[in-house]
Scaffold this active site. Structure first.
Site, mmCIF file in Angstrom:
data_model
loop_
_atom_site.group_PDB
_atom_site.id
_atom_site.type_symbol
_atom_site.label_atom_id
_atom_site.label_comp_id
_atom_site.label_asym_id
_atom_site.label_seq_id
_atom_site.Cartn_x
_atom_site.Cartn_y
_atom_site.Cartn_z
ATOM 1 N N HIS A 27 40.023 25.884 46.763
ATOM 2 C CA HIS A 27 40.775 27.097 46.424
ATOM 3 C C HIS A 27 40.779 28.061 47.611
ATOM 4 O O HIS A 27 41.832 28.577 48.003
ATOM 5 C CB HIS A 27 40.161 27.747 45.179
ATOM 6 C CG HIS A 27 40.613 29.153 44.934
ATOM 7 N ND1 HIS A 27 41.919 29.467 44.622
ATOM 8 C CD2 HIS A 27 39.942 30.334 44.961
ATOM 9 C CE1 HIS A 27 42.026 30.776 44.465
ATOM 10 N NE2 HIS A 27 40.849 31.331 44.667
ATOM 11 N N ASP A 71 45.723 34.616 46.598
ATOM 12 C CA ASP A 71 44.759 34.165 45.602
ATOM 13 C C ASP A 71 45.476 33.919 44.276
ATOM 14 O O ASP A 71 45.319 32.888 43.627
ATOM 15 C CB ASP A 71 43.685 35.255 45.459
ATOM 16 C CG ASP A 71 42.610 34.906 44.444
ATOM 17 O OD1 ASP A 71 42.120 33.761 44.461
ATOM 18 O OD2 ASP A 71 42.271 35.790 43.631
ATOM 19 N N GLU A 103 31.514 37.459 45.532
ATOM 20 C CA GLU A 103 31.470 37.435 44.085
ATOM 21 C C GLU A 103 30.736 36.202 43.559
ATOM 22 O O GLU A 103 29.988 36.276 42.603
ATOM 23 C CB GLU A 103 32.901 37.460 43.539
ATOM 24 C CG GLU A 103 32.971 37.999 42.129
ATOM 25 C CD GLU A 103 34.406 38.063 41.622
ATOM 26 O OE1 GLU A 103 35.323 37.627 42.360
ATOM 27 O OE2 GLU A 103 34.602 38.534 40.506
ATOM 28 N N ASP A 104 30.953 35.077 44.201
ATOM 29 C CA ASP A 104 30.510 33.817 43.601
ATOM 30 C C ASP A 104 29.359 33.114 44.303
ATOM 31 O O ASP A 104 28.888 32.090 43.825
ATOM 32 C CB ASP A 104 31.694 32.833 43.532
ATOM 33 C CG ASP A 104 32.791 33.342 42.614
ATOM 34 O OD1 ASP A 104 32.478 34.147 41.732
ATOM 35 O OD2 ASP A 104 33.955 32.923 42.808
#
Ligand code: MN
Length: 730
Positions: free
Chosen positions: A66, A157, A94-95
Site C-alpha cells: 500500500h 492514499d 500510525e501503524d
C-alpha cells in the site's frame, strides 16, 4: 537515454518491487535529479518496509505494498522526491513502532511534517451525520491549509484505498465511498485535479452502484468502435488543415468518465443514446497562438454554436484551469465539443494543483507559487468566513457545496480589472466583493454602459460600474438574489444590527412611557444600574427583550419596584391581557423568516398566542404586527408583499396555554365534571374562574396544552358533559 542514465546511477537491488522501480524511473526522468535523491528514496523504502514487516492488508498482501502504491501515484503526479518519501512513510507513525525522531534523523523535519500531517488527517473520521461531517471538514481544512502537499499525499492514499476497497466489509466500503464522494472528490475538483476526481468518482460509483457501473461499462465498450468512426470522420479534415499550417498536435477522443455519464443520465433524465449524441475531442498543441489558430481552423470547417464558446485561456478558472471550449455541428448534425489547449494547460487541467509542484525549469517558480497561492487562498477564505460567522456547520456545508459546484463568471471593473464571481452574481455581489462599504451604499449599477436593476444576473465579460449613495442602506430583499456568501453574510449582519438599534429604541419608548404612567421616571436609573436583576447584562438587552415580547413591563416592575408601591396601573390590566401576557411568556417571542429580535406587536383583533398559526404584517414605522392566520383583519391581497412568514419561537417539548370559555347550566357537580375530564387527560389546569348568574354558569379555564391534537381531545370530551351550552376557545 533515460534508461542509460538509470543504469549509470543504480544498480537497484533485485528485491525492489516492480512498482518501486517505476517510481525510480519517474524520478530519474526529471532533469535535475541526483543520486542522493534516489538513495534517500531507497532508504525510505528499506526503513518503511522493515517497519511494516509482518503487517498484512485485508487482501492478504503485505501492508507495505500500500505504501509503495501511494508513493507510486505521487511519482506519477510528478511530485518531488520529498513528497514521494513522505508517501512511502505515510503510515509509519500510525501503524509501526517508528517515532518522530527516527524520521527526523533520517529524512529531516520537512518530511516529518508531511508524514505527521497525513497521520493527523487519518484521525479524522467522517460521520454520516451532516453536522459531524461538516465539523470534520473544518478541522481538515484548518489542519492542511498550511501545506497542500499533505492533501495530495492523502489523495493518493485515498485513491489506493478506493482501488482496493473490494476487500473490505460492505458497510465499511459504503462509508469510505460516501466520504470519498462528499469530501475527496469535490476537493480534488476544487484543486483542479480533474483526472483524480474522475478516477475517484468512478470508483465511488463502482462501489455504491455496481450494477449501473457495469451496465455503463458494457455500453461504453460496445459502442466504442462506432464512436471512434464518428470521431475520425470529424477530425480528419482538421488534421489535414493543421498539417498545412505546420501545427504539431495531439488529438484525443475524450474519455468520459462513467460517473459523469451516470449523473447526466440521472440529472438530465437522458438515456444512453442521447448522451452520446454529444461527442468530444481534445486538441493539444504547443503554443498559445496555435490554440487560437486551431480554433479558427475548426470554425472554418464546422459551424459553431456561439453560446457554447468559452475562452478559459484569456480568463482562467479559479482552480487554474485553462482551455478553449467550443461546440460545433459536425457531419449529420452531430454536435462535437472541442477543447483546445497547450501541453502545459493540459497538464494543469488533468493534475490541477499537483501540476504546480512538479519540477519545472528554473525561473518558473514564481508563477507556480502564484497559482498555488490562489488555491490556498480559496481555502483560507473559506476558513475565515467560518470563523467570522455564526459557526453553523450545516450552513457551512451548504456554502461549501455551492462554492464547489457552481461555475465562475468573469467581469471587468471600470478600470478594466478582472474579477471572478460565482455564476449569476448580481451587481450587489460585485459591490460587496469590492468593499463592504460599496455594498452597503450601492444604489444602482451600470452594466456595459446601461443602468440596470440591482438584481440583474451578471454574465462573463460584462463591464460593471457601481453607483453608490450615502443615503442608501442594505435591503432585506437583497438577500433573495445575492449569490455570494460574502454579500449574504454582510447584509444579514447589517440587518441584524439595524434591527437591534430599532428594537432598543422601541423598548426604550415602551419603558419610558410605562414609567411615566406610574410617575416613577427615575426608576430607570435603578434598572440600568442593575440589569442583572432581570437576567441581562445591559439595559439595551432589556430594551430588546421588551420590544420583542420576551419580557413584559409588569415583570420589570415586579423586579424593581418595592412591593408596597406596587402597580396600581398594572393591576388594571384586564383579565384577558393578563392571560395573553402569561400565554406569550412561554414562548421566546416570534421568529420572523429566521431572524430574531425583530420589532413585534400582537394584533389586538385576534390576540394570537403560542400554538396558533400566525402571520406577520409589516406596519410602517412600527415593525411587524402578529395576527392569527385566520384573522379577518389581515390586510388583503394588494398588500401581499407586506406579509411575512412567522413562527412562534417555542421548543418542541414546551406546552402552550389555551383559554376556554365554557357556558353551561348551573348544576351541582358541573365544575367537578369539567375538572375531572381535564385531569383525566393529564392536562394541567392553570387557573379557573367560574361565575353563576340566573341559572347559567360561565367559566374561564386556562389549560396547559401540548398540541392541537390534545386540545381537540379535551374540547370533544367537555362538549359531551351534561348541561354544556357553549364552549369557545378565546
Ligand atoms: Mn494509508
Amino acid at each position: 537515454m533515460v534508461l542509460n542514465k538509470l543504469k549509470n546511477i543504480l544498480p537497484l537491488k533485485k528485491s525492489y518491487s516492480i512498482t518501486f522501480k517505476k517510481i525510480i524511473e519517474y524520478v530519474s526522468k526529471k532533469n535535475n535529479f541526483s543520486q542522493s535523491e534516489v538513495d534517500k528514496i531507497c532508504k525510505a523504502y528499506d526503513i518503511s518496509k522493515e517497519a511494516h514487516e509482518g503487517q498484512l492488508r485485508r487482501s492478504g498482501e503485505p501492508y507495505f505494498n500500500h505504501c509503495i502504491n501511494v508513493a507510486y501515484n505521487l511519482a506519477r503526479w510528478n511530485m518531488s522526491s520529498d513528497v514521494i518519501i513522505a508517501g512511502i512513510l505515510h503510515d509509519v507513525l500510525e501503524d509501526t513502532s517508528l517515532e518522530k525522531n527516527d524520521i527526523i534523523d533520517n529524512f529531516g523535519i520537512d518530511i516529518y511534517n508531511l508524514v505527521e500531517g497525513v497521520t493527523k488527517l487519518s484521525d479524522i473520521k467522517f460521520n454520516s451525520r451532516q453536522q459531524k461531517q461538516a465539523e470534520n471538514f473544518m478541522k481538515m481544512f484548518l489542519s492542511v491549509a498550511t501545506d497542500i502537499r499533505v492533501i495530495i499525499i492523502k489523495f493518493s492514499d485515498r485513491l489506493h484505498n478506493m482501488q482496493t476497497i473490494s476487500y473490505l466489509p460492505l458497510i465499511k466500503q459504503r462509508r469510505i465511498a460516501v466520504e470519498t464522494r462528499d469530501v475527496f472528490a469535490p476537493l480534488a475538483h476544487r484543486l483542479g485535479m480533474w483526472k483524480l476526481k474522475a478516477e475517484l468518482e468512478d470508483l465511488v460509483l463502482k462501489t455504491l452502484e455496481p450494477k449501473i457501473f457495469n451496465k455503463i461499462s458494457r455500453k461504453l465498450s460496445s459502442t466504442s468502435k462506432q464512436m471512434q468512426k464518428y470521431i475520425d470522420n470529424f477530425s480528419n479534415p482538421i488534421i489535414e488543415e493543421l498539417e498545412k499550417f505546420n501545427i504539431t498536435h495531439t488529438i484525443q477522443g475524450r474519455s468520459k468518465n462513467k460517473s459523469s455519464i451516470y449523473h447526466k443520465m440521472v440529472n438530465k433524465n437522458k438515456d444512453f443514446t442521447e448522451i452520446f449524441d454529444l461527442l468530444a475531442i481534445r486538441l493539444i498543441v504547443d503554443k498559445v497562438e496555435e490554440c487560437y489558430a486551431t480554433l479558427g481552423i475548426i470554425h472554418q470547417l464546422y459551424t459553431p454554436i456561439h453560446e457554447r464558446f468559452k475562452d478559459f485561456i484569456a480568463t482562467p478558472k479559479i482552480n487554474g484551469y485553462q482551455s478553449i471550449h467550443t461546440t460545433v455541428f459536425g457531419q449529420k448534425g452531430k454536435m462535437f465539443e472541442v477543447q483546445i489547449r497547450t501541453k502545459g494547460m493540459d497538464k494543469t487541467a488533468e493534475e490541477g494543483v499537483a501540476a504546480h509542484f512538479a519540477y519545472k525549469e528554473h525561473g518558473q517558480f514564481e508563477e507556480n507559487k502564484d497559482s498555488i497561492d490562489r488555491h490556498v487562498s480559496w481555502l483560507r477564505e473559506l476558513i475565515l468566513s467560518l470563523q467570522n460567522e455564526e459557526n453553523n456547520p450545516k450552513e457551512f456545508l451548504n456554502l461549501l457545496k455551492i462554492d464547489l459546484y457552481e461555475d465562475e463568471i468573469f467581469i471587468f471593473s471600470p478600470k478594466g480589472d478582472l474579477f471572478q464571481l460565482k455564476a449569476e452574481s448580481t451587481p450587489i455581489d460585485f459591490a460587496f466583493h469590492v468593499h463592504s462599504q460599496v455594498g452597503f451604499h450601492c444604489i444602482t449599477a451600470k452594466v456595459n454602459g446601461k443602468i440596470v436593476p440591482l438584481n440583474t444576473s451578471l454574465k462573463s465579460g460584462d463591464h460593471i460600474e457601481i453607483i453608490t449613495s450615502d443615503s442608501q442602506t442594505p435591503r432585506m430583499s437583497w438577500l433573495k438574489y445575492v449569490k455570494t456568501a460574502k454579500a449574504k453574510n454582510q447584509i444579514k449582519r447589517w440587518i441584524k444590527k439595524q434591527q437591534e438599534v430599532e428594537s432598543i429604541k422601541l423598548g426604550k419608548e415602551i419603558l419610558d412611557k410605562a414609567l411615566k404612567k406610574i410617575k416613577k421616571p427615575k426608576l430607570i436609573t435603578k434598572i440600568s444600574d442593575n440589569p442583572k436583576d432581570m437576567g441581562f447584562n445591559t439595559i439595551d438587552s432589556i430594551y430588546m427583550a421588551l420590544s420583542s415580547g420576551k419580557i413584559t413591563i409588569s415583570e420589570i416592575f415586579s423586579k424593581y419596584l418595592e412591593s408596597s408601591e406596587n402597580l396600581k396601573e398594572v393591576d388594571e390590566e384586564t383579565l384577558t391581557e393578563k392571560f395573553l401576557r402569561k400565554a406569550r411568556g412561554i414562548s421566546k417571542g416570534v421568529v420572523i423568516d429566521g431572524i430574531e429580535n425583530a420589532m413585534i406587536t400582537f394584533g389586538k383583533c385576534c390576540n394570537p398566542i403560542p400554538g396558533d398559526q400566525i402571520v406577520g404584517f409589516i406596519t410602517r414605522g412600527r415593525g411587524v404586527t402578529i395576527h392569527r392566520g385566520n384573522c379577518k383583519n389581515i390586510p388583503t391581497i394588494s398588500n401581499l408583499d407586506r406579509l411575512l412568514n412567522v413562527e412562534w419561537n417555542v421548543g418542541q417539548k414546551e406546552s402552550f396555554v389555551v383559554r376556554l370559555k365554557i357556558t353551561g347550566e348551573d348544576r351541582k357537580h358541573f365544575l367537578k365534571d369539567i375538572t375531572e375530564s381535564i385531569s383525566g387527560l393529564n392536562i394541567n389546569l392553570a387557573s379557573v374562574d367560574i361565575r353563576a348568574k340566573e341559572g347559567i354558569a360561565i367559566g374561564y379555564f386556562i389549560l396547559q396544552i401540548r398540541d392541537t391534537r390534545q386540545l381537540n381531545r379535551i374540547i370533544n370530551k367537555i362538549k359531551i358533559i351534561k348541561g354544556i351550552i357553549d364552549l369557545k376557545r378565546m
